[in-house]
Design a protein around this motif. Structure first.
Motif, short mmCIF file in Angstrom:
data_model
loop_
_atom_site.label_atom_id
_atom_site.label_comp_id
_atom_site.label_asym_id
_atom_site.label_seq_id
_atom_site.Cartn_x
_atom_site.Cartn_y
_atom_site.Cartn_z
N ILE A 24 10.25 6.27 6.90
CA ILE A 24 11.31 5.37 6.24
C ILE A 24 10.86 4.12 6.22
CG2 ILE A 24 13.47 4.63 6.47
CD1 ILE A 24 14.06 7.11 8.45
N HIS A 25 10.76 3.53 4.83
CA HIS A 25 10.16 2.31 4.58
C HIS A 25 11.26 1.26 4.04
CE1 HIS A 25 6.07 4.02 4.91
NE2 HIS A 25 6.85 5.11 4.29
N HIS A 26 11.29 0.22 4.43
CA HIS A 26 12.20 -1.02 4.12
C HIS A 26 11.90 -2.08 3.31
CE1 HIS A 26 15.11 0.87 6.80
NE2 HIS A 26 14.27 1.23 7.63
N ASP A 27 10.79 -2.72 3.90
CA ASP A 27 10.26 -3.85 3.02
C ASP A 27 8.97 -3.38 2.23
OD1 ASP A 27 11.95 -5.59 4.24
OD2 ASP A 27 10.53 -5.48 5.96
N ARG A 28 7.95 -2.38 2.43
CA ARG A 28 6.86 -2.24 1.94
C ARG A 28 6.67 -0.65 2.21
NH1 ARG A 28 4.23 -5.49 0.09
NH2 ARG A 28 2.23 -5.64 -0.85
N LEU A 29 6.36 -0.25 0.97
CA LEU A 29 6.11 1.23 0.77
C LEU A 29 4.65 1.33 0.67
CD1 LEU A 29 6.70 4.41 0.43
CD2 LEU A 29 6.98 3.97 -2.03
N THR A 30 3.78 1.91 1.64
CA THR A 30 2.33 2.05 1.60
C THR A 30 2.13 3.52 1.68
OG1 THR A 30 2.00 -0.28 2.04
CG2 THR A 30 0.23 1.17 2.44
N LEU A 31 1.29 4.23 0.90
CA LEU A 31 1.02 5.74 1.06
C LEU A 31 -0.45 5.80 0.64
CD1 LEU A 31 4.00 7.24 -0.40
CD2 LEU A 31 3.76 6.98 1.94
N THR A 32 -1.06 6.74 1.33
CA THR A 32 -2.30 7.10 0.72
C THR A 32 -2.48 8.41 0.37
OG1 THR A 32 -3.10 7.84 2.98
CG2 THR A 32 -3.78 5.61 2.25
N VAL A 33 -1.55 9.35 0.54
CA VAL A 33 -1.46 10.91 0.22
C VAL A 33 -0.23 11.00 -0.59
CG1 VAL A 33 -1.16 13.16 1.06
CG2 VAL A 33 -2.67 11.50 2.29
N PRO A 34 -0.15 11.54 -1.68
CA PRO A 34 -1.22 12.25 -2.62
C PRO A 34 -2.05 11.15 -3.18
CG PRO A 34 0.63 12.72 -3.70
CD PRO A 34 1.25 11.80 -2.52
N PHE A 35 -1.87 9.84 -3.38
CA PHE A 35 -2.60 8.99 -3.89
C PHE A 35 -2.02 7.62 -3.36
CE2 PHE A 35 1.07 10.71 -6.56
CZ PHE A 35 1.74 9.33 -6.98
N ALA A 36 -2.98 6.62 -3.57
CA ALA A 36 -2.76 5.43 -2.98
C ALA A 36 -1.34 4.51 -3.77
CB ALA A 36 -3.90 4.34 -3.04
N VAL A 37 -0.36 4.11 -2.93
CA VAL A 37 0.75 3.40 -3.32
C VAL A 37 0.99 2.22 -2.46
CG1 VAL A 37 3.29 3.82 -3.71
CG2 VAL A 37 1.63 5.62 -4.42
N ASP A 38 1.16 1.21 -2.93
CA ASP A 38 1.57 0.06 -2.43
C ASP A 38 2.64 -0.89 -3.21
OD1 ASP A 38 1.71 -1.84 -0.48
OD2 ASP A 38 -0.16 -2.92 -1.08
N VAL A 39 4.02 -0.69 -2.62
CA VAL A 39 5.18 -1.27 -3.45
C VAL A 39 5.62 -2.33 -2.40
CG1 VAL A 39 7.20 -0.97 -4.61
CG2 VAL A 39 5.18 0.78 -4.90
N ASP A 40 5.86 -3.50 -2.95
CA ASP A 40 6.61 -4.55 -2.23
C ASP A 40 8.33 -4.18 -2.51
OD1 ASP A 40 8.07 -6.64 -1.01
OD2 ASP A 40 7.00 -8.19 -2.25
N LEU A 41 8.80 -3.48 -1.60
CA LEU A 41 10.23 -3.30 -1.92
C LEU A 41 11.34 -4.44 -1.96
CD1 LEU A 41 10.36 -0.18 0.20
CD2 LEU A 41 10.31 -0.07 -2.20
#
Length: 47
Positions: A24-41
């Protein structure tokens, strides 16, 4: 309710064929699977 974006992340478990909550992400969404994602919420509502 704070009015800020909240992102719920689920992943498919191949053994059970069911989705499980992985985060559960509130300020920043950072994922590596299935691909790299980095979003400043926090920037979503900025004009």
């Amino acid at each position: 309710m704070s009015g800020k974006p909240t992102v719920y992340v689920y992943e498919l478990d191949p053994a059970t064929a069911a989705y499980a909550l992985t985060g559960i992400h509130h300020d920043r969404l950072t994922l590596t699977v299935p691909f790299a994602v980095d979003v400043d919420l926090t920037a979503i509502d900025r004009l």
